[in-house]
Design a protein around this motif. Structure first.
Motif, PDB file in Angstrom:
ATOM      1  N   VAL A 187       0.851  -1.192   0.000  1.00 40.09           N
ATOM      2  CA  VAL A 187       0.000   0.000   0.000  1.00 40.09           C
ATOM      3  C   VAL A 187       0.885   1.240   0.000  1.00 40.09           C
ATOM      4  O   VAL A 187       1.766   1.381   0.841  1.00 40.09           O
ATOM      5  CB  VAL A 187      -0.949   0.005   1.223  1.00 40.09           C
ATOM      6  N   GLU A 188       0.651   2.122  -0.937  1.00 41.35           N
ATOM      7  CA  GLU A 188       1.423   3.371  -1.021  1.00 41.35           C
ATOM      8  C   GLU A 188       0.570   4.522  -0.515  1.00 41.35           C
ATOM      9  O   GLU A 188      -0.629   4.548  -0.757  1.00 41.35           O
ATOM     10  CB  GLU A 188       1.848   3.636  -2.465  1.00 41.35           C
ATOM     11  N   PRO A 189       1.130   5.453   0.192  1.00 37.05           N
ATOM     12  CA  PRO A 189       2.542   5.624   0.544  1.00 37.05           C
ATOM     13  C   PRO A 189       2.878   5.127   1.948  1.00 37.05           C
ATOM     14  O   PRO A 189       4.017   5.234   2.381  1.00 37.05           O
ATOM     15  CB  PRO A 189       2.717   7.132   0.477  1.00 37.05           C
TER      16      PRO A 189
ATOM     17  N   ALA B  96       2.285   0.996   8.155  1.00 37.00           N
ATOM     18  CA  ALA B  96       1.096   0.214   8.479  1.00 37.00           C
ATOM     19  C   ALA B  96       1.459  -1.247   8.746  1.00 37.00           C
ATOM     20  O   ALA B  96       0.958  -1.852   9.706  1.00 37.00           O
ATOM     21  CB  ALA B  96       0.081   0.313   7.344  1.00 37.00           C
ATOM     22  N   ALA B  97       2.332  -1.807   7.937  1.00 38.33           N
ATOM     23  CA  ALA B  97       2.748  -3.203   8.118  1.00 38.33           C
ATOM     24  C   ALA B  97       3.462  -3.394   9.457  1.00 38.33           C
ATOM     25  O   ALA B  97       3.257  -4.408  10.134  1.00 38.33           O
ATOM     26  CB  ALA B  97       3.634  -3.642   6.960  1.00 38.33           C
ATOM     27  N   ASN B  98       4.276  -2.442   9.854  1.00 39.76           N
ATOM     28  CA  ASN B  98       4.954  -2.523  11.155  1.00 39.76           C
ATOM     29  C   ASN B  98       3.936  -2.518  12.295  1.00 39.76           C
ATOM     30  O   ASN B  98       4.049  -3.302  13.244  1.00 39.76           O
ATOM     31  CB  ASN B  98       5.943  -1.367  11.326  1.00 39.76           C
ATOM     32  N   SER B  99       2.944  -1.641  12.209  1.00 45.39           N
ATOM     33  CA  SER B  99       1.915  -1.586  13.253  1.00 45.39           C
ATOM     34  C   SER B  99       1.105  -2.878  13.298  1.00 45.39           C
ATOM     35  O   SER B  99       0.830  -3.412  14.383  1.00 45.39           O
ATOM     36  CB  SER B  99       0.984  -0.390  13.029  1.00 45.39           C
ATOM     37  N   LEU B 100       0.726  -3.387  12.133  1.00 45.12           N
ATOM     38  CA  LEU B 100      -0.037  -4.631  12.102  1.00 45.12           C
ATOM     39  C   LEU B 100       0.802  -5.780  12.658  1.00 45.12           C
ATOM     40  O   LEU B 100       0.298  -6.618  13.405  1.00 45.12           O
ATOM     41  CB  LEU B 100      -0.524  -4.950  10.688  1.00 45.12           C
TER      42      LEU B 100
END
Length: 137
Positions: A86-88, A93-97
């Motif tokens: 997903v940009e930008p 977001a991936a780190n939080s998930l």
């Protein structure tokens, strides 16, 4: 070592993204209400579980809106790989998930209540994901 399989995915639309964002906001709202019940540790795991659900729903919303698909596999780590695209804001977001997924098993299935610091971290990561999803959707 072989590369990780992409996992099962499901097509979704911008309307689906709005639905998942609405769910994310509601999960987060209820998680915060449960967490605010006081210092009672019995509320920590249910609140963290709801925060995890908020983060997953927000991640779905971002993926549906920008990629037209979301992860539907048993392994939630596959959703992290998809979310990175997903940009930008995919990396953040991936780190939080990822942090939420690390808490998922203990919050959902653990025999002991999670620590207050872990609940605060879960609420913070879920809030980050809902905020990012709100900006995208």
């Amino acid at each position: 070592m072989s590369p990780r399989k992409p996992g099962r995915r499901q097509s979704c639309s911008a309307a689906d993204a709005e639905t998942r964002l609405r769910h994310a906001r509601l999960f987060l709202e209820v998680a915060q209400l449960v967490a605010d019940e006081g210092e009672d540790v019995e509320y920590a795991s249910p609140a963290a579980s709801l925060a995890v659900l908020a983060g997953i729903a927000a991640s779905d919303a971002m993926c549906c809106k920008t990629l037209g698909e979301r992860s539907r596999g048993q392994d939630h780590r596959q959703a992290i790989t998809l979310l990175e695209q997903v940009e930008p804001t995919g990396r953040e977001a991936a780190n939080s998930l990822g942090r939420l997924i690390d808490l998922k098993d203990e919050a959902h299935y653990g025999l002991f209540d999670i620590a207050a610091k872990d609940l605060k971290a879960a609420l913070r990561q879920a809030s980050t994901l809902v905020k990012l999803a709100s900006e995208i959707v």
